[in-house]
Design an enzyme around this catalytic site. Structure first.
Site, PDB file in Angstrom:
ATOM      1  N   VAL A 104       1.491  -1.263   0.706  1.00  0.00           N
ATOM      2  CA  VAL A 104       0.290   0.075   0.321  1.00  0.00           C
ATOM      3  C   VAL A 104       0.545   1.166   0.176  1.00  0.00           C
ATOM      4  CG1 VAL A 104      -1.933   1.526   1.522  1.00  0.00           C
ATOM      5  CG2 VAL A 104      -2.269  -1.451   1.509  1.00  0.00           C
ATOM      6  N   CYS A 105       0.615   1.730  -1.201  1.00  0.00           N
ATOM      7  CA  CYS A 105       1.109   3.558  -0.673  1.00  0.00           C
ATOM      8  C   CYS A 105       2.893   2.962  -1.118  1.00  0.00           C
ATOM      9  CB  CYS A 105       1.019   4.309   0.806  1.00  0.00           C
ATOM     10  SG  CYS A 105       1.779   5.988   0.094  1.00  0.00           S
TER      11      CYS A 105
END
Length: 327
Positions: A104-105
């Site tokens: 994520v990210c």
């Protein structure tokens, strides 16, 4: 009942929403009969970590003691910029083992440093995509989508897109109905396809400084089927058309026409994804007027017609499209 285990890696400087967003999705899905995700968090030594917002997260244990999960999830945050070498080493050794490897990210930076993304198409937060591509040339970085699935590797852009990716994984595991119910509970859209841009029309354009122009931006978003010509919008802002067009572009970075096009396209995509409304009705409600006008807009912007877009990204029950002339 098949249980899938999810291990979330924790480290100092982590973005807390990158952890809690996906975990809430998996936990929400586990409330259904015959659905079970075993959620576990772990840091290198099992010690608490401090997130970027100051929140302290207490892991379930250490990475050394954690069994190999079905899904290994690596969040992002400031701690990915100067990661602990021991964490990178752990990811290098253990990253190949789970059935799914997810970031994520800026968690993609950690996976790239551990050599797990070489040869894969990935995405990450727009703010670090250039550095990811520069520092790891063997990784195929696409900065545009909100998430990308390439084999067992799944990567997402910033923060809330981790929820989108988790919903897509739940749908893959247990079907659309389960994922849709979880999305409704969390009050998020289901489902933004991975191909959707990281920037909505409202985010890709700047917010105008002056109140009349900000009000016009809001009006456009709330009333895509209205008369959104420059003359009509200028009258709403109490400006001459020439002054309005110039001021709008100066303050938002885009023209009124382009902004209207983005808003209408975004609304039409959502309706195709999440409703069974016919193409003709969606075309009218989004301001296109006719299905043919909407088809031309979709082909120009997305390279696909509305009916095909719905078949790819919409509900399985949303197949009652218009006739062949509109597809």
């Amino acid at each position: 009942m098949k249980q899938r285990s999810v291990l979330v890696v924790l480290f100092d400087g982590i973005q807390s929403l990158d952890v809690t967003g996906p975990m809430e999705v998996f936990a929400g899905a586990s409330r259904f009969p015959e659905v079970s995700y075993e959620l576990r968090t772990a840091s290198l030594d099992g010690a608490p970590v401090r997130s970027s917002c100051g929140l302290t997260l207490v892991p379930d244990g250490s990475l050394a003691d954690a069994p190999t999960p079905h899904t290994l999830l690596v969040p992002g945050g400031g701690g990915t910029r100067t990661p602990d070498p021991a964490l990178v080493d752990w990811l290098r050794d253990h990253g190949p083992l789970p059935e799914r490897l997810v970031s994520v990210c800026s968690g993609a930076l950690l996976l790239a440093a551990a050599g797990q993304l070489d040869g894969h198409r990935v995405t990450t937060h727009w703010n670090v995509s250039d550095s990811l591509a520069r520092d790891y040339p063997a990784v195929d970085v696409d900065p545009e989508p909100i998430f990308v699935r390439d084999g067992r590797i799944a990567t997402s852009a910033g923060v809330t897109s981790g929820i989108d990716l988790a919903l897509a994984l739940v749908e893959e595991d247990h079907g659309r109905d389960v994922a849709l119910t979880v999305a409704r509970h969390l009050v998020v859209f289901l489902r933004r396809p991975g191909s959707q841009s990281q920037f909505s029309a409202q985010l890709s354009a700047q917010t105008a400084r002056r109140e009349p122009l900000r009000e016009v931006q809001h009006w456009i978003t709330e009333h895509p089927a209205a008369d959104l010509s420059v003359d009509a919008l200028a009258a709403r802002a109490r400006l001459s058309p020439r002054h309005f067009a110039r001021a709008f572009r100066t303050e938002t970075g885009t023209t009124p026409g382009r902004y209207v096009d983005q808003v209408r396209l975004e609304q039409a995509r959502r309706l195709l994804e999440d409703t069974t409304d016919g193409v003709a009705g969606i075309a009218r409600s989004c301001g296109y007027g006719t299905p043919e006008a909407m088809r031309r807009a979709f082909v120009k912007a997305l390279g696909t017609a509305p009916a095909e877009y719905r078949r790819r990204f919409g509900s399985r029950s949303a197949d009652r499209d218009t006739g062949p002339s509109h597809s």
